[in-house]
Design an enzyme around this catalytic site. Structure first.
Site, PDB file in Angstrom:
ATOM      1  N   GLY A  14       1.863  54.119  25.241  1.00 57.20           N
ATOM      2  CA  GLY A  14       1.827  53.648  26.629  1.00 57.20           C
ATOM      3  C   GLY A  14       2.654  52.391  26.829  1.00 57.20           C
ATOM      4  N   SER A  44      -2.976  52.987  22.325  1.00 58.37           N
ATOM      5  CA  SER A  44      -3.930  52.165  21.594  1.00 58.37           C
ATOM      6  C   SER A  44      -3.688  50.685  21.909  1.00 58.37           C
ATOM      7  CB  SER A  44      -3.754  52.407  20.097  1.00 58.37           C
ATOM      8  OG  SER A  44      -4.337  51.352  19.384  1.00 58.37           O
ATOM      9  N   ILE A  50       5.674  46.753  22.445  1.00 52.07           N
ATOM     10  CA  ILE A  50       6.623  45.800  21.861  1.00 52.07           C
ATOM     11  C   ILE A  50       6.749  44.540  22.741  1.00 52.07           C
ATOM     12  CG2 ILE A  50       8.716  46.817  22.873  1.00 52.07           C
ATOM     13  CD1 ILE A  50       9.882  46.292  19.923  1.00 52.07           C
ATOM     14  N   LYS A  83      20.128  41.788  38.722  1.00 51.99           N
ATOM     15  CA  LYS A  83      21.091  41.620  37.634  1.00 51.99           C
ATOM     16  C   LYS A  83      22.437  42.190  38.066  1.00 51.99           C
ATOM     17  CE  LYS A  83      22.170  43.084  32.976  1.00 51.99           C
ATOM     18  NZ  LYS A  83      21.791  43.894  31.833  1.00 51.99           N
ATOM     19  N   LEU A 339      11.800  53.881  21.691  1.00 51.80           N
ATOM     20  CA  LEU A 339      12.077  53.362  20.350  1.00 51.80           C
ATOM     21  C   LEU A 339      11.788  54.408  19.272  1.00 51.80           C
ATOM     22  CD1 LEU A 339      10.564  49.787  20.840  1.00 51.80           C
ATOM     23  CD2 LEU A 339      12.971  50.459  20.928  1.00 51.80           C
TER      24      LEU A 339
END
Ligand code: FAD
Length: 506
Positions: A14, A44, A50, A83, A339
């Site tokens: 998630g 979890s 990250i 940006k 990732l």
């Protein structure tokens, strides 16, 4: 009618990837009147996400728009800023500063790109202003201005584009709320085992630590670097690109906002890597990407803390990674996104873009329960090529260095590079032309901004631009530069534009 439609998709993870996958799947499938399909996300909190990944490419707007997300609401909830591109400092050589802006240079003349005329004028006239004077986004960034381009009825100066910086945690929760509201389900739990069909090898269920089993027809592995399903269970294999991209570590820390909210990311080259600065409404995200083969973690920490333009709001957080990609990111009935599928350092903010790419391709090639191997092969071909083109573009940033002030930069100047990139560099050096090897990837102006920003001056320009009268060319580009300056002067200040937008959405 499809005989064996997918009835349940299980997404493991998630983080940004998990919720970016769940949102469009829920939008399209969960409450479909015919053949509805459950979308279940397992995460979890014990492991956590990250927690970085805050700068994006313009394509994020198309992802959000496809979900029907309102831009004002999004900016307000994710504390986003705009940006317009990236300011590169000390890349190429110490003291060098240039901007990779989103969008085109120009408007140009005829079908020839503006940089070809610039090369011709630079050969003719002294003191030519830098090419970026013809990039609207660069000029806006220099003056901290922002307003979206008029995309419906563009004028000559609406040639720029933009992405966002946002708070990664807030973006994931924003998409979580979106997905749950459209029928996705969320399960909290730690995946400890993966069950597979004894003959087909397809994943049939994941097992949680508390004994629960979650069955599914299609599994999306968004478990981050660990690649719990794609590598842990299916052993897809990993292609390691560390030789060409030696950075393997990062430290990340937020700091208090600077007085001015700047509409761009800053990347500053350092002795063994580079630092990022990403301004958000409520804080600035900072990080240092480096190679621990060329510096120590302590030294990297000092470099990072020294680069902050406000008080650190936390202790720097250490991350390690191996640059590369999964050899196959779709295996049997499991697709890896984020990732779990691979990682190229965030120098051009490409990871979230690659998530958009993978999710988009999964929707385009959506399988039935047989998961025809041809679909997986096509997905792997397409996604693999996208990762490789991103890799090439990032390697370019390092390879063209003229820095020799540290062992790291001497390594980068001498390291072997992929043949595809060598071809790109030689073609530009000799002729000023850009080979578009990936039409879904960075476009010509991005290559031109980086190649010339890093100091490469092509030996030749397109012979056809000689056909035009040089005074006419000069007059045209002087006029365009004035027009850009006037348009930018009329634009609102970036911080003021956001404040108005947030107020509108409140
Ligand atoms: P994660 O955030 O790691 O999420 C993994 C999820 O899997 C978590 O929810 C976790 O709980 C769950 N999980 C793992 N194991 C289990 C288990 N056993 N059971 C249950 N759940 C489990 N990208 C950009 O586009 N722009 C940037 O500016 C940018 N900056 C970056 C800077 C750095 C230093 C790094 C390393 C990356 C950066 N990225 C950036 C990449 C970006 O952070 C990621 O692409 C993005 O956050 C997606 O991560 P993820 O969801 O794949 O993984």
């Amino acid at each position: 009618m499809i005989e064996k439609p997918i009835r349940r998709i299980v997404i493991v993870g998630g983080g940004t990837a998990g919720w970016m996958t769940a949102a469009p799947l829920a939008q399209r499938l969960a409450r479909r009147p015919t053949a509805p399909c459950e979308v279940i996300l397992v995460e979890s909190p014990e492991i956590g996400t990250i927690g970085v990944g805050e700068a994006t490419l313009p394509t994020i707007r198309y992802y959000n728009a496809a979900l029907g997300i309102d831009a004002d609401d999004f900016v307000r909830h994710t504390r986003a800023s705009y940006k317009l591109g990236i300011e590169f400092k000390d890349w190429g050589q110490v003291g060098n500063r240039f901007f990779h802006g989103f969008g085109d240079f120009g408007p140009s003349l005829g079908d020839y790109p503006a940089h070809m005329f610039w090369l011709r004028m630079a050969a003719e006239f002294n003191n030519m202003p830098a090419l970026e004077s013809w990039s609207v986004s660069s000029m806006m960034a220099r003056q901290n201005k922002f307003v979206p381009p008029n995309e419906r009825a563009p004028t000559a100066t609406d040639t720029y584009s933009y992405g966002y910086h946002f708070d990664a945690g807030l973006y994931a929760s924003y998409l979580r709320d979106y997905a749950l509201a459209r029928g996705a389900q969320r399960i909290e739990g730690m995946v400890v085992d993966v069950e597979r069909h004894p003959e087909s090898g397809f994943i049939t269920a994941i097992k949680l630590r508390d004994g629960r089993r979650v069955e599914g027809d299609l599994f999306v592995d968004c478990s981050g670097f660990r690649g719990l399903l794609i590598e842990g269970a299916l052993e897809a294999g990993y292609e390691d690109w560390s030789e060409q991209l030696p950075c393997n570590s990062a430290l990340a820390v937020p700091c208090a906002s600077a007085a001015v909210l700047t509409p761009y990311t800053r990347s500053s080259a350092k002795e063994a890597g580079w630092t990022w600065r990403i301004p958000l409404q409520h804080r600035t995200g900072n990080g240092h990407v480096y190679s621990n083969a060329f510096t120590s973690d302590e030294r990297a920490r000092a470099v990072l803390l020294d680069s902050l333009d406000g008080a650190a709001l936390d202790e720097p957080r250490q991350l390690r990674f191996v640059t590369g990609r999964r050899k196959r990111s779709w295996v049997k009935n499991c697709v890896a996104v984020g990732l779990a599928a691979g990682f190229v350092e965030p120098l051009e903010s490409t990871s979230i873009h690659l998530i958009e790419t993978a999710v988009g391709k999964l929707l385009e090639l959506f399988p039935d329960r047989d998961c025809a191997p041809a679909l997986a092969a096509e997905f792997n071909r397409f996604v693999g090529a996208r990762y490789e083109s991103v890799r090439d573009f990032i390697v370019l940033h390092y390879k063209l260095t003229r820095r020799d002030d540290s062992e790291f930069w001497r390594y980068c100047a001498a390291m072997p590079i992929p043949d595809s990139l060598r071809h790109q560099i030689e073609l530009f050096r000799e002729t000023g032309r850009v080979a578009i090897l990936d039409r879904h990837g960075f476009a010509e102006p991005s290559f031109v901004a980086m190649l010339m920003g890093l100091g490469m001056v092509p030996k030749r320009y397109d012979p056809f631009v000689d056909a035009l009268d040089i005074r006419q060319v000069h007059g045209h580009f002087a006029g365009v530069r004035d027009m850009i300056a006037q348009a930018v002067a009329r634009m609102p200040e970036h911080g003021a534009y956001i404040a108005a937008q947030v107020e509108r959405a409140a």
